[in-house]
Design an enzyme around this catalytic site. Structure first.
Site, PDB file in Angstrom:
ATOM      1  N   GLU A  45     -33.775 -25.634 -34.661  1.00  0.00           N
ATOM      2  CA  GLU A  45     -34.116 -26.909 -35.299  1.00  0.00           C
ATOM      3  C   GLU A  45     -34.609 -27.854 -34.217  1.00  0.00           C
ATOM      4  OE1 GLU A  45     -31.721 -27.724 -39.273  1.00  0.00           O
ATOM      5  OE2 GLU A  45     -30.407 -27.794 -37.552  1.00  0.00           O
TER       6      GLU A  45
ATOM      7  N   HIS B  43     -33.966 -39.217 -41.496  1.00  0.00           N
ATOM      8  CA  HIS B  43     -34.478 -37.850 -41.479  1.00  0.00           C
ATOM      9  C   HIS B  43     -35.973 -37.900 -41.761  1.00  0.00           C
ATOM     10  CE1 HIS B  43     -35.075 -33.623 -42.132  1.00  0.00           C
ATOM     11  NE2 HIS B  43     -33.839 -33.400 -41.740  1.00  0.00           N
TER      12      HIS B  43
ATOM     13  N   ARG C 183     -35.516 -35.748 -33.899  1.00  0.00           N
ATOM     14  CA  ARG C 183     -35.792 -36.394 -35.188  1.00  0.00           C
ATOM     15  C   ARG C 183     -36.409 -37.784 -35.072  1.00  0.00           C
ATOM     16  NH1 ARG C 183     -30.711 -34.402 -38.749  1.00  0.00           N
ATOM     17  NH2 ARG C 183     -31.555 -32.306 -38.840  1.00  0.00           N
TER      18      ARG C 183
ATOM     19  N   HIS D 136     -30.298 -40.974 -43.065  1.00  0.00           N
ATOM     20  CA  HIS D 136     -29.691 -39.648 -43.125  1.00  0.00           C
ATOM     21  C   HIS D 136     -28.320 -39.577 -42.462  1.00  0.00           C
ATOM     22  CE1 HIS D 136     -29.547 -35.351 -43.398  1.00  0.00           C
ATOM     23  NE2 HIS D 136     -29.600 -35.166 -42.092  1.00  0.00           N
TER      24      HIS D 136
ATOM     25  N   ARG E 103     -28.564 -38.280 -32.995  1.00  0.00           N
ATOM     26  CA  ARG E 103     -27.859 -37.002 -33.144  1.00  0.00           C
ATOM     27  C   ARG E 103     -28.829 -35.829 -33.048  1.00  0.00           C
ATOM     28  NH1 ARG E 103     -26.409 -33.887 -38.467  1.00  0.00           N
ATOM     29  NH2 ARG E 103     -28.363 -34.844 -39.039  1.00  0.00           N
TER      30      ARG E 103
HETATM   31  C1  LIG Z   1     -28.586 -33.666 -47.263  1.00  0.00           C
HETATM   32  C2  LIG Z   1     -27.840 -33.529 -45.972  1.00  0.00           C
HETATM   33  C3  LIG Z   1     -28.093 -32.446 -45.142  1.00  0.00           C
HETATM   34  C4  LIG Z   1     -27.402 -32.296 -43.942  1.00  0.00           C
HETATM   35  N1  LIG Z   1     -27.628 -31.182 -43.168  1.00  0.00           N
HETATM   36  C5  LIG Z   1     -26.858 -30.982 -42.065  1.00  0.00           C
HETATM   37  C6  LIG Z   1     -26.953 -29.772 -41.323  1.00  0.00           C
HETATM   38  O1  LIG Z   1     -27.711 -28.889 -41.655  1.00  0.00           O
HETATM   39  N2  LIG Z   1     -26.151 -29.640 -40.233  1.00  0.00           N
HETATM   40  C7  LIG Z   1     -25.267 -30.605 -39.830  1.00  0.00           C
HETATM   41  O2  LIG Z   1     -24.568 -30.416 -38.831  1.00  0.00           O
HETATM   42  N3  LIG Z   1     -25.153 -31.749 -40.538  1.00  0.00           N
HETATM   43  C8  LIG Z   1     -25.913 -31.952 -41.634  1.00  0.00           C
HETATM   44  N4  LIG Z   1     -25.772 -33.104 -42.356  1.00  0.00           N
HETATM   45  C9  LIG Z   1     -24.762 -34.079 -41.932  1.00  0.00           C
HETATM   46  C10 LIG Z   1     -23.393 -33.541 -42.288  1.00  0.00           C
HETATM   47  O3  LIG Z   1     -23.448 -32.903 -43.537  1.00  0.00           O
HETATM   48  C11 LIG Z   1     -22.375 -34.658 -42.356  1.00  0.00           C
HETATM   49  O4  LIG Z   1     -22.445 -35.476 -41.222  1.00  0.00           O
HETATM   50  C12 LIG Z   1     -20.975 -34.068 -42.434  1.00  0.00           C
HETATM   51  O5  LIG Z   1     -20.888 -33.162 -43.509  1.00  0.00           O
HETATM   52  C13 LIG Z   1     -19.972 -35.175 -42.600  1.00  0.00           C
HETATM   53  O6  LIG Z   1     -18.737 -34.593 -42.853  1.00  0.00           O
HETATM   54  P1  LIG Z   1     -17.473 -35.519 -43.060  1.00  0.00           P
HETATM   55  O7  LIG Z   1     -16.337 -34.625 -43.318  1.00  0.00           O
HETATM   56  O8  LIG Z   1     -17.397 -36.473 -41.939  1.00  0.00           O
HETATM   57  O9  LIG Z   1     -17.855 -36.405 -44.332  1.00  0.00           O
HETATM   58  P2  LIG Z   1     -18.284 -36.022 -45.827  1.00  0.00           P
HETATM   59  O10 LIG Z   1     -18.540 -34.584 -45.993  1.00  0.00           O
HETATM   60  O11 LIG Z   1     -19.353 -36.968 -46.211  1.00  0.00           O
HETATM   61  O12 LIG Z   1     -16.983 -36.348 -46.638  1.00  0.00           O
HETATM   62  C14 LIG Z   1     -16.534 -37.683 -46.743  1.00  0.00           C
HETATM   63  C15 LIG Z   1     -15.387 -37.686 -47.707  1.00  0.00           C
HETATM   64  O13 LIG Z   1     -14.754 -38.956 -47.727  1.00  0.00           O
HETATM   65  C16 LIG Z   1     -14.560 -39.368 -49.076  1.00  0.00           C
HETATM   66  N5  LIG Z   1     -14.468 -40.820 -49.089  1.00  0.00           N
HETATM   67  C17 LIG Z   1     -15.399 -41.724 -48.698  1.00  0.00           C
HETATM   68  N6  LIG Z   1     -14.929 -42.982 -48.854  1.00  0.00           N
HETATM   69  C18 LIG Z   1     -13.674 -42.869 -49.348  1.00  0.00           C
HETATM   70  C19 LIG Z   1     -12.676 -43.792 -49.736  1.00  0.00           C
HETATM   71  N7  LIG Z   1     -12.845 -45.115 -49.638  1.00  0.00           N
HETATM   72  N8  LIG Z   1     -11.506 -43.325 -50.239  1.00  0.00           N
HETATM   73  C20 LIG Z   1     -11.297 -41.999 -50.359  1.00  0.00           C
HETATM   74  N9  LIG Z   1     -12.209 -41.073 -49.992  1.00  0.00           N
HETATM   75  C21 LIG Z   1     -13.377 -41.506 -49.492  1.00  0.00           C
HETATM   76  C22 LIG Z   1     -15.745 -38.779 -49.799  1.00  0.00           C
HETATM   77  O14 LIG Z   1     -15.539 -38.731 -51.186  1.00  0.00           O
HETATM   78  C23 LIG Z   1     -15.799 -37.408 -49.144  1.00  0.00           C
HETATM   79  O15 LIG Z   1     -14.841 -36.550 -49.674  1.00  0.00           O
HETATM   80  C24 LIG Z   1     -26.458 -33.274 -43.556  1.00  0.00           C
HETATM   81  C25 LIG Z   1     -26.204 -34.364 -44.381  1.00  0.00           C
HETATM   82  C26 LIG Z   1     -26.881 -34.489 -45.581  1.00  0.00           C
HETATM   83  C27 LIG Z   1     -26.573 -35.661 -46.458  1.00  0.00           C
END
Ligand SMILES: Cc1cc2nc3c(=O)[nH]c(=O)nc-3n(C[C@H](O)[C@H](O)[C@H](O)COP(=O)(O)OP(=O)(O)OC[C@H]3O[C@@H](n4cnc5c(N)ncnc54)[C@H](O)[C@@H]3O)c2cc1C
Length: 558
Positions: free
Chosen positions: A132, A253, A302, A363, A398
């Site tokens: 990537e 993105h 990016r 993004h 990032r």
């Molecule tokens: C379309 C897309 C494609 C991506 N592709 C990639 C990739 O290929 N590779 C990569 O490394 N990263 C990628 N990313 C980034 C990556 O997916 C995210 O940074 C990562 O998944 C974040 O994980 P997390 O556990 O921090 O948060 P999330 O997976 O966003 O989870 C957050 C959680 O917190 C909960 N939450 C939020 N606020 C509250 C609240 N007030 N009370 C209770 N619960 C709450 C939500 O409901 C959710 O369950 C992508 C992101 C997107 C949107």
């Protein structure tokens, strides 16, 4: 890290808790970061409660397409992964945090596989790796072609559901942190959208709180982030007096499916892996405009590609550019990018025979709640990991596919730290919320959300200037008066109201940091300060809120 001040805390206006529950550790959020923390803590015997805003798999994790970066391939090394990460971070990565990421990453991915995630493999059983933007090696492991996040989420959700020892509360919006007189974490308040004993506002008393609430993409009109990504964790941390940093570095993105000029909310992503496999960026005349702009052309980091697209859009007066993957042929599209193919076709575009219209959209939040290498924030007992945190890994931008890895690696570190402290008798005892004084923040009505998004997109988007951001700041400052919440009229607040209030605080802090940083660096692009200025700005901006007043200052002036 500057220790937290023990002045009055601000909290969202909310009814008094009507119920309470006690646990050792409460994890907020159920993406890769939250669920990994919960599983590792549970395996060591601690009592864990996971609280999540919607369903377990409703965060960004499920949407990740491209994959997870780790030096797993022949000839690749953590050092090369580190080098690529530092280049993308444009001088602001914390080299130690990156070293932790790249050296602990490969084993963390293997543990994820042991937890049940199935990555794509070649006929010999070796994990397939792709490239990537910004990576000089093939080091991105993927699953289901372009459905990596869905597979990781499935595996983690299955493991958590199978573990009777992990308590889950879904449809629960966490509101604020509870603290004791010494400013130590005592638990949190939350609003459960359910029926029965745990309905409405309640309190969780816990010895540690782990914020894993994901990103803040919903601050902008068009984003790849799901609806839950409203920056709640950053807003909560600010209200609790914690340090928040690098907020100005929002990654846009470059290739998000362009569906029209007035779209709002989550938009379909066309993963960088499509360019990694050889798709080109072209303008309406089918000219490959990225060639000559960077040695990696379409696979430049990016920020370079997002700027290249935006610049070409300005030069040609177009609303979007195009991605050309017609030379892949139908079979490759179906096998390698089934999700993207289906998504494009559902919007009437066939990538096998047509150019795909694309434009940049918000993004990823490179900044967030400031942590050390063990996930501690500046508030005792409050941890943060995943996208809500700023570990220092990403710097000003990032590197693609480093975020799932960051979530994994630092979740495991937080679990290890909590367990070490528990074993050493250093985990604070569970205590009641005894904060000396609490100020209640008036709420914004839910209609403010669209206004916040418009102001931020217009003024603090891919291209920023002092004038555009002053307009955004002024608009944000006027919103509280324009959209007061109905609570004052005796109605109970709604989830959308609390979310709008969080978005407003996060947007205000982000705008303040972006206005202060008078240079262009990483994904922060100032039209009025087009160059990187290491003399003045090779530093982090730290925001914190005290007595309800938000300040943003360079690290050395804290
Ligand atoms: C379309 C897309 C494609 C991506 N592709 C990639 C990739 O290929 N590779 C990569 O490394 N990263 C990628 N990313 C980034 C990556 O997916 C995210 O940074 C990562 O998944 C974040 O994980 P997390 O556990 O921090 O948060 P999330 O997976 O966003 O989870 C957050 C959680 O917190 C909960 N939450 C939020 N606020 C509250 C609240 N007030 N009370 C209770 N619960 C709450 C939500 O409901 C959710 O369950 C992508 C992101 C997107 C949107």
């Amino acid at each position: 890290m500057t220790p937290v001040l023990h002045g009055p805390r601000t909290r969202l206006a909310a009814p008094a808790p009507g119920w309470t529950v006690a646990t050792d550790v409460v994890v907020v959020g159920s993406g890769v970061a939250g669920l990994t923390t919960a599983l590792r803590l549970r395996a060591a015997g601690l009592k864990v409660l996971v609280v999540t805003k919607a369903m377990l798999d409703d965060g960004s994790t499920r949407w990740a397409q491209g994959g997870i970066a780790a030096a797993l391939g022949e000839g690749d090394t953590p050092q090369q992964h580190l080098d690529d990460t530092l280049v993308a971070g444009a001088g602001l990565c914390d080299a130690e945090a990156v070293r932790v990421l790249v050296t602990e990453g490969p084993a963390a991915v293997r543990r994820l596989i042991e937890t049940g995630a199935a990555f794509d493999k070649d006929p010999e059983g070796e994990i397939l790796l792709t490239r990537e933007g910004g990576h000089h090696r093939r080091r991105i492991a993927h699953a289901g072609g372009d459905a990596t996040g869905a597979e990781i989420s499935r595996a983690l959700v299955d493991a958590v559901r199978l573990d009777d020892g992990i308590e889950l509360i879904e449809h629960a919006l966490v509101l604020d942190l509870l603290t004791d007189v010494k400013g130590r974490t005592a638990g949190l308040t939350l609003h459960v959208m359910g029926e029965g004993q745990r309905d409405g506002v309640g309190a969780v008393h816990a010895r540690a709180v782990v914020l894993a609430t994901g990103g803040m993409g919903q601050v902008f009109s068009a984003t790849t982030n799901p609806a839950v990504s409203t920056g709640d964790g950053v807003a909560l941390a600010l209200r609790a007096g914690a340090e928040v940093t690098d907020l100005e570095f929002v990654q846009f993105h470059p290739t998000v499916l362009w569906l029209g000029p007035d779209v709002e909310g989550q938009q379909p992503l066309i993963s960088e892996a499509v360019r990694g496999e050889g798709a080109y960026l072209v303008d309406a005349d089918e000219v490959r405009f990225m060639v000559g702009q960077h040695e990696l052309a379409e696979l430049a980091p990016r920020d370079i590609v997002a700027k290249g697209i935006t610049r070409r859009m300005q030069e040609t007066g177009a609303e979007h550019m195009y991605l050309d993957g017609r030379h892949f042929g139908e079979q490759m599209w179906e096998e390698r990018f089934p999700t993207i193919l289906a998504s494009c076709r559902s919007h009437g575009i066939d990538p096998v025979t047509e150019l795909i219209p694309v434009a940049p959209a918000a993004h990823y939040a490179s900044g967030g709640v400031r942590t050390d290498l063990r996930g501690h924030t500046s508030v005792s007992g409050l941890y943060a990991c995943g996208e809500v945190a700023c570990t220092g890994v990403h710097g000003a931008n990032r590197l693609a596919s480093n975020s799932l890895l960051e979530g994994l690696v630092f979740a495991e570190r937080i679990a290890a730290d909590i367990l070490d402290r528990d074993a050493a008798g250093k985990l604070t005892p569970r205590h009641e919320d005894t904060a000396l004084e609490v100020q209640r923040v008036p709420l914004l009505a839910s209609e403010a959300r669209a206004d916040i998004q418009r102001l931020m997109t217009r003024g603090v988007g891919v291209l920023r200037s002092a004038a555009s951001m002053a307009e955004a700041a002024e608009g944000l400052a006027g919103l509280a008066a324009a959209h007061p919440d109905d609570t004052n009229k005796g109605e109970s607040p709604q989830v959308e109201t609390w979310e709008a209030t969080n978005l407003h605080l996060v947007a205000t802090a982000l705008t303040a940091a972006a206005r202060l940083r008078e240079e262009t660096r990483g994904c922060h692009w100032r039209e009025d300060f087009p160059d990187r200025d290491d003399l003045r700005w090779n530093t982090h901006l730290i925001s914190r809120q005290q007595d309800g007043v938000l300040t943003t200052l360079p690290q050395e002036q804290q």
